[in-house]
Design an enzyme around this catalytic site. Structure first.
Site: not given
Ligand code: ACO
Length: 322
Positions: A112, A279, A249
Site C-alpha cells: 500500500c 482498501n 492511505h
Molecule cells: N463481520 C462481522 N464480524 C467480524 C468480521 C466481519 N467482517 N470480521 C471479524 N469479525 C469478528 C471477529 O471474528 C471478532 O469476533 P470474536 O470477538 O467473536 O472473536 C470480532 O469481530 C472482533 O474482531 P477484531 O479483529 O478484534 O476487530 P477489530 O476491531 O480489530 O477490527 C479490522 C478488525 C477492521 C481488520 C482492524 O483490525 C483493522 O482495520 N486492521 C488494519 C487492517 C489493515 O489496515 N490492513 C492493511 C492491509 S494493507 C496491504 O498492504 C494489503
C-alpha cells in the site's frame, strides 16, 4: 538545480460494486459491523478487466489532465502487488498499449506504500537530469488475492487504479519524500507465491490468499503514519497548521481518525473516501489525491502531505506543493 512538480492526475475503478450487504452472501457479516469498524460501505471489483486495463484507463486520464503529448513521457513506474503476469510487468505492457516507444518501464512492490515509493524513485530520476516526465501509477486487483470465505479480510479490499504525471519544474514542488521498511518477519500481512515445485514430479501448488493479523496491523499503522508525518514536518521546519490538506492511505477510517487525533489535525483537513472504494492498496493514495483535487480540497499553491503504510512492512510520506 532541477525541481519537480505534479503535472496531472487520474483515477479509474471497475464498474461493478460490491456493497456490504452483497458480502452477506459469502460470509457471516453485516453492514453495521463493517461500516463501524472500517468506514467501508462498498468497493469496486473487476469482472473481466486485469490490472493492466485499470492502469491503462487511469493513465489516459492523467495524460489528459497533464495536457502533455504522451510521447513526452520517458519513464513509467507501476506500483502493484497484483501484476497480471509475474513477467512482463504491468508497466511494460502499459508502455506498449500507450504506444510510447522504447522508454524505461518497470513495476515495484511496496504494497500500500507503493505509490509513494514510485513517486520517490521517479522524483529522484527526474532530479538526476536523466528523465523529464514520469507516469507513475498505483493499480491493483486485490479481489483476485482475496479469500471470499474469510470475513476478517474479504470485507476490506477493493480494486482500482490512480495515476500521476510528474515533471521538471522551475520551483520546488515535490519538496520531500520519506520511504521506509521493516521486514515483516512476524508475518502480520502476507500473500505467499506458489511453493517450490519438485521438478521430478512437477507438482502444482494451490493459490494462496491474503493473510492478516488485523489488530497488529492496526497498531503498526496508527504508530507509523503519525511518526512519518511528524518527521516530514520536522525536517522541513513546518507545523501541522502550515499544511492545507492531508491525504492518508485509505485502509480503515478508524486508523485515519486516530492518526489525525494524535497529530492534532481537524478531520475537515483529512481526506476520506474509503466508504466508496475500501482498501485499494497501492491505488488508494493516487485515487484519493485525484479526488481531493477534483473536489477542490487541494488547489494549486496548497501544501499537502500524503502518507501511507502497507505490507512489507512499509511506510512512506510526501510533502508536496500542488
Ligand atoms: N463481520 C462481522 N464480524 C467480524 C468480521 C466481519 N467482517 N470480521 C471479524 N469479525 C469478528 C471477529 O471474528 C471478532 O469476533 P470474536 O470477538 O467473536 O472473536 C470480532 O469481530 C472482533 O474482531 P477484531 O479483529 O478484534 O476487530 P477489530 O476491531 O480489530 O477490527 C479490522 C478488525 C477492521 C481488520 C482492524 O483490525 C483493522 O482495520 N486492521 C488494519 C487492517 C489493515 O489496515 N490492513 C492493511 C492491509 S494493507 C496491504 O498492504 C494489503
Amino acid at each position: 538545480m532541477i525541481y519537480t512538480k505534479i503535472l496531472g492526475t487520474g483515477k479509474y475503478v471497475p464498474k461493478k460494486t460490491l456493497t456490504n450487504n452483497d458480502l452477506k452472501e459469502f460470509v457471516d457479516t453485516n453492514d453495521d459491523w463493517i461500516y463501524s469498524r472500517t468506514g467501508i460501505k462498498e468497493r469496486h471489483i473487476v469482472t473481466n478487466e486485469g490490472t493492466l486495463d485499470l492502469a491503462y484507463q487511469t493513465a489516459l486520464k492523467a495524460i489528459n489532465s497533464a495536457n502533455i503529448n504522451k510521447n513526452e513521457i520517458d519513464l513509467i513506474i507501476v506500483a502493484t502487488v497484483t501484476s497480471d503476469f509475474a513477467f512482463p510487468g504491468v508497466a511494460n505492457l502499459l508502455q506498449a498499449k500507450l504506444e510510447i516507444e522504447g522508454i524505461m518501464a518497470f513495476d515495484i512492490n511496496a504494497a500500500c506504500s507503493g505509490f509513494i515509493y514510485a513517486m520517490q524513485i521517479a522524483d529522484k530520476m527526474i532530479k538526476s537530469g536523466s528523465f523529464n516526465n514520469a507516469l507513475i501509477i498505483g493499480a491493483e486487483t486485490l479481489s483476485r488475492l482475496t479469500d471470499w470465505r474469510d470475513r476478517n479480510t474479504c470485507v476490506l479490499f477493493g480494486d482500482g487504479a490512480g495515476a500521476m504525471i510528474i515533471g521538471k519544474s522551475e520551483t520546488n514542488q515535490i519538496i520531500d519524500i520519506i520511504t521506509g521498511s521493516k521486514g515483516d518477519e512476524d508475518m502480520l500481512l502476507y500473500y505467499k507465491n506458489a511453493d517450490i515445485k519438485d521438478p521430478k514430479i512437477n507438482a502444482t501448488s494451490k493459490q494462496d490468499h491474503i493473510h492478516m493479523k488485523g489488530n497488529d496491523v492496526f497498531k503498526f499503522a496508527t504508530r507509523i503514519m503519525p511518526k512519518t508525518v511528524k518527521s516530514l514536518l520536522q525536517r522541513n521546519k513546518l507545523n501541522v497548521d502550515d499544511i492545507n490538506f492531508f491525504v492518508a492511505h485509505q485502509a480503515n477510517s478508524r486508523i485515519i481518525t486516530k492518526s489525525a487525533r494524535d497529530l492534532g489535525i481537524k478531520m475537515d483537513k483529512m481526506f476520506m473516501n474509503i466508504d466508496k472504494y475500501g482498501n485499494t492498496s497501492a491505488a488508494s493514495v493516487p485515487i484519493a489525491i485525484d479526488e481531493a483535487i477534483e473536489k477542490g480540497l487541494i488547489n494549486r499553491g496548497d501544501l499537502f502531505i500524503t502518507v501511507a503504510f502497507g505490507g512489507g512492512l512499509t511506510w512512506a510520506g510526501a510533502l508536496i506543493k500542488y
